[in-house]
Design an enzyme around this catalytic site. Structure first.
Site, short mmCIF file in Angstrom:
data_model
loop_
_atom_site.label_atom_id
_atom_site.label_comp_id
_atom_site.label_asym_id
_atom_site.label_seq_id
_atom_site.Cartn_x
_atom_site.Cartn_y
_atom_site.Cartn_z
N HIS A 75 -16.59 54.16 69.55
CA HIS A 75 -17.52 55.25 70.17
C HIS A 75 -18.03 55.51 71.29
O HIS A 75 -18.96 55.57 72.27
CB HIS A 75 -18.63 54.50 69.40
CG HIS A 75 -19.39 55.50 68.34
ND1 HIS A 75 -19.31 56.22 67.60
CD2 HIS A 75 -21.48 55.92 68.49
CE1 HIS A 75 -19.88 57.46 67.33
NE2 HIS A 75 -21.07 57.63 67.74
N HIS A 101 -26.09 50.59 59.82
CA HIS A 101 -26.23 51.68 59.70
C HIS A 101 -26.37 52.80 58.97
O HIS A 101 -25.90 53.05 58.18
CB HIS A 101 -25.11 52.70 61.31
CG HIS A 101 -25.25 53.83 62.23
ND1 HIS A 101 -25.36 54.84 61.09
CD2 HIS A 101 -25.46 54.35 63.06
CE1 HIS A 101 -25.56 55.81 62.36
NE2 HIS A 101 -25.39 55.35 63.42
N ASP A 145 -24.19 47.06 64.10
CA ASP A 145 -24.64 48.48 64.26
C ASP A 145 -26.07 49.02 63.68
O ASP A 145 -26.43 49.37 62.90
CB ASP A 145 -23.60 49.70 63.83
CG ASP A 145 -23.56 50.97 63.99
OD1 ASP A 145 -23.81 51.23 64.80
OD2 ASP A 145 -23.10 52.24 63.29
N ASP A 146 -26.79 48.85 64.78
CA ASP A 146 -28.32 48.73 64.50
C ASP A 146 -28.72 47.97 63.81
O ASP A 146 -29.65 48.14 63.06
CB ASP A 146 -28.27 50.55 63.51
CG ASP A 146 -28.09 51.88 64.15
OD1 ASP A 146 -28.16 51.75 65.31
OD2 ASP A 146 -28.92 52.52 63.58
N ASP A 150 -26.26 46.55 68.83
CA ASP A 150 -26.87 47.39 69.89
C ASP A 150 -27.28 47.66 70.41
O ASP A 150 -28.08 48.24 71.84
CB ASP A 150 -24.46 49.07 69.32
CG ASP A 150 -24.96 49.86 68.38
OD1 ASP A 150 -26.57 48.83 68.06
OD2 ASP A 150 -24.91 50.60 67.98
N ASN A 151 -28.36 48.15 69.23
CA ASN A 151 -29.99 48.61 69.71
C ASN A 151 -30.71 48.27 68.50
O ASN A 151 -29.94 47.91 67.44
CB ASN A 151 -29.77 50.37 69.72
CG ASN A 151 -28.46 50.87 68.68
OD1 ASN A 151 -27.54 51.83 69.52
ND2 ASN A 151 -29.06 50.89 68.06
N LYS A 201 -16.17 50.74 64.54
CA LYS A 201 -16.80 51.77 65.22
C LYS A 201 -16.62 51.30 66.45
O LYS A 201 -17.04 50.93 67.49
CB LYS A 201 -18.16 51.35 65.38
CG LYS A 201 -18.47 52.68 65.38
CD LYS A 201 -20.18 52.65 65.34
CE LYS A 201 -20.81 53.51 65.43
NZ LYS A 201 -22.74 54.22 65.35
N ARG A 206 -22.61 50.37 73.85
CA ARG A 206 -21.14 49.92 73.66
C ARG A 206 -20.20 49.80 75.09
O ARG A 206 -19.53 48.72 75.26
CB ARG A 206 -20.72 50.82 72.81
CG ARG A 206 -20.89 50.19 71.32
CD ARG A 206 -21.32 51.59 69.72
NE ARG A 206 -21.70 51.12 69.10
CZ ARG A 206 -21.35 50.48 67.73
NH1 ARG A 206 -19.99 49.87 67.69
NH2 ARG A 206 -22.19 49.98 67.00
N ARG A 229 -34.34 51.92 67.63
CA ARG A 229 -33.69 53.22 68.21
C ARG A 229 -33.83 54.09 68.88
O ARG A 229 -34.33 54.52 68.62
CB ARG A 229 -32.29 52.92 67.20
CG ARG A 229 -31.00 53.36 68.07
CD ARG A 229 -30.50 54.51 67.00
NE ARG A 229 -30.35 55.58 65.95
CZ ARG A 229 -30.25 55.96 65.30
NH1 ARG A 229 -28.77 55.56 64.70
NH2 ARG A 229 -30.83 56.67 64.48
#
Lengths: 500, 500
Positions: free
Chosen positions: A123, A179, A31-32, A271-272, A121, A74, A280
């Site tokens: 989301h 994150h 995540d990030d 994800d990013n 997660k 996602r 991000r």
């Protein structure tokens, strides 16, 4: 037939050509997350489990998300489609969700006889578009527990495997690490680096051995200011990445222990971009470039090698469908045109370096209040970004805003002090409509070539590629900002007489 | 107790204080309707049924929608809440829906024992938030049939009444007339004015006697160019308004015939301004001012009178709950703060002219591609509009773009000809951040007083009122465009150092 899947396996089994063992997929998402790993040549951080996975994987060096924001990334990952799986963040005031007609990976897999599981997660929504047979997510659990407590994650993976039947499986482990956390649970530190570390009030995650880093030892990426505040921020991030890394080790160990790892395609990505400036929510390199490791038990040839092919997270749905030999269905979302995946299976790359050169990006908003649509195309070292709302300032999201790194930039800017940063806030907020960079000459994307006559041909070629992709993916912003999309009859852009 | 409702009626009945007859509500909504009626002193159009209803109603002269776009207006009307019932258009690529926790009027009524019905254009979602016991809408029918075929509408009302039990009812008849049609069904004319008129290929609506108007006879509102193209556009709109008017007559006749009209509170209004420049999607007067007729069988005192009170469509939910004596529940949507209705019941106005002076507006987007957030406050004759994205051009929606009126403005502008319009396109696209108008001196809102030092006090007072309302309604744009909303601990705006 390169990839016998569940549908044809029964036939091949009769012919003695196929093992009875099902072929599975494990998709691990950070995540990030970024390139803070030994696998990607960061020597300041210790990530032994990711490094071990990388030695068993093809390591993509030019993998990109198509959208630099958690929920839409996602959604695109689980649908293979930009635009329609959910445009902005889901579990916030933004409340974005997929169009009801969208066919997602968990739907398609389930219909084809694959058991699906998600831990961590989620989301994305609504539930009907993204159903999983086994689900421990923020929808029914604490996201800290299912996304950051690696012992809990390990036990959930074990539970998933213990309840596994004779179907193949798709297990999606979506870590909440690394994150940021300072905006929501500041008591655990800016990256939740203290959560479960055994200190007073922090709880203890039994399987986690926290690593701490000195701010002076981190590697500061070019897009982050080299200041004490940012270094401390990065040191905290490293500790959280360490928890992620150990979690990846635990998850793989569960599959190994259950005897299924050698039947499982393992994919690791994020994800990013990392939650730092230009990262991000941006379509610059730091916002979109992702780690991507693909480890196949059936493709040993290129293990540990680096691929330079340009690939997209939009390729993951086609890859996983290919692995299971499941065709993409013919259906429509709007009007009469059949939905097409624009990505491609990555499995051939595990055999031979492919000649792939182009990926696209499509960012519309992060929160609903952060409308700043951008479109991008990366063609080899050239990146073109189209900022549709270029007259307004680039919006800053809440959790990045309160981060030590950004607060330090703000405070230094206000005080008229040097920021130690490669940009200044004014130019970060106010961007040119078209930004063209040649990373082969300018790896930090600081020289905008869009108005340089020497690059007119490149600019026009990329603009044409981008427009074509926008039409192909039914992008409702295809005519923005100069025109209005007329959808009836043959869709076309009609000009605004706008003098932008 | 002024309004004995279903919950207390049983008790009062025992005491002999309450009639057994249930008290009902009929809410009639026009789609993009305005002041083209005899009831609002337009002498060029014939609307005998609306005029008759007006003679039996309190006629509000200063009623305003809080949002000038179909879906969010209907969402705010059915929830009493801005922001959370659905921010943009529902049945389009925008796909906006309400937050799952929102309590809507049909939910609250149903739980309190009121039967609910909807006939016509629904345009809000998801279904779980907006359930109706009886529903014929675009979700299960042709919107042309349930929204414009007044014979079909009449028969559906009859069906609703024939299946009515002993509960009170809330019937919501949401006409699709007089919405434009040229973008979607051009074969029926620009306003669907030919649909069902009996001409070849148009079908025939048995109960409709079409009225046609000569372009030279229409009244051209000040915000519409006085050109042949616009006059023809208005003439077509008048014909469609005639169908709406006859439909209103049929609906009322059904209630009368069933013997329930004298037990029914009848409300007539429209969702947003007419689809002409400065109208729909704008927060200027032509975009937000709505016809509003309220006819109560129990409040004969002010029938046919005009009220000058400033009222909002956000007042309709409190009004209808008041009529049924249903309290608004205590619940939360985000975090811990209880949801509060900011509107008020209009029923007291049926007795005495109230001293209400202030209404608010909150427009975020129409389509998801049309992000142009605006906030407004109207205090007596002063209107303040805050254009949050003022640096970008005001977005033009698709069906207005292709309208004869707007095409004529575009073509004349391009050709350098006089447009006959009170504005020019450049200023229509590019707006000041703050717009302050005093309609008592400047009814057409052409003199922006925001930077006039004589109005500094008025400006600051209205800015403070607007900010207060934004905080009260949990507006996520409350800090835009100068700051970032920090939500944790005590919510606050933190500055961007932005130099807007």
């Amino acid at each position: 037939m390169r990839h016998p899947g569940p549908t044809c396996c029964a036939l091949l089994l009769v012919l003695g050509l196929c093992q009875a063992r099902p072929r599975n997929v494990l998709l691990i998402l950070a995540d990030d997350g970024g390139f803070e790993s030994g696998a990607y040549n960061n020597s300041a951080i210790s990530t032994p489990h990711l490094d071990a996975l990388a030695r068993h994987s093809l390591i993509f060096r030019n993998a990109f998300t198509s959208v630099s924001s958690c929920s839409p990334s996602r959604a695109s990952l689980l649908t293979g489609l930009p635009q329609v799986g959910g445009r902005g963040r889901r579990r916030t005031v933004s409340h974005f969700g997929a169009f009801d007609a969208v066919r997602s990976l968990p739907q398609l897999l389930s219909q084809a006889g694959v058991r699906t599981g998600i831990i961590g997660k989620k989301h994305v929504g609504p539930q009907a578009v993204y159903p999983f047979d086994f689900a421990y997510t923020e929808e029914n659990s604490s996201v800290l527990q299912v996304g950051r407590n690696i012992t809990r994650i390990k036990l959930l993976v074990r539970k998933f495997l213990q309840t596994q039947d004779d179907r193949p499986f798709f297990l999606y482990v979506a870590f909440h690490d690394p994150h940021r956390c300072g905006h929501s649970q500041p008591q655990y530190g800016v990256f939740c680096e203290k959560f479960g570390n055994g200190e007073s009030g922090m709880g203890r995650i039994p399987d986690w051995t926290p690593q701490t880093y000195s701010p002076q030892d981190v590697l500061v990426p070019y897009f982050v200011p080299d200041t004490p505040a940012a270094r401390a921020d990065l040191a905290a991030q490293y500790t959280t990445i360490g928890r992620l890394d150990q979690g990846v080790g635990l998850v793989l160990q569960e599959l190994r222990g259950a005897g299924v790892l050698n039947d499982t395609l393992v994919i690791f990505t994020s994800d990013n971009g990392i939650p730092f400036p230009s990262g991000r929510t941006n379509l610059y390199w730091p916002g979109t470039a992702e780690p991507l490791l693909v480890s196949s038990p059936e493709h040993p040839k290129r293990r540990g090698q680096v691929s330079e092919a340009y690939v997209s997270l939009l390729d993951l749905t086609p890859t996983i469908l290919d692995w299971f030999s499941i065709p993409y269905p013919s259906y429509t979302i709007f009007g009469s045109e059949t939905v097409q995946l624009t990505g491609r299976s990555l499995l051939p790359a595990l055999e031979t370096e492919p000649p792939w050169t182009t990926v696209f990006g499509s960012q519309s908003l992060h929160e609903v209040t952060m409308s700043y649509p951008m479109r991008s195309v990366q063609h080899r070292s050239f990146r073109l970004v189209h900022n549709l709302s270029f007259r307004m300032p680039f919006p800053i999201d809440q959790d990045f805003y309160v981060s030590p790194t950004f607060q330090d930039i703000l405070n230094r800017t206000t005080a008229g002090q040097p920021t130690g940063w490669y940009k200044d806030l004014h130019h970060y907020y106010y961007r040119a409509r078209w930004e063209l960079y040649d990373q082969s000459q300018d790896p930090h994307e600081t020289q905008n070539l869009a108005s340089d006559p020497r690059f007119t041909q490149v600019l026009e070629m990329l603009q044409a590629q981008l427009a074509k992709w926008q039409w192909e993916t039914h992008d409702p912003w295809v005519c923005a900002p100069d025109g209005v999309l007329e959808e009836k009859l043959s869709p076309q852009c009609r000009p605004l007489h706008n003098e932008l």
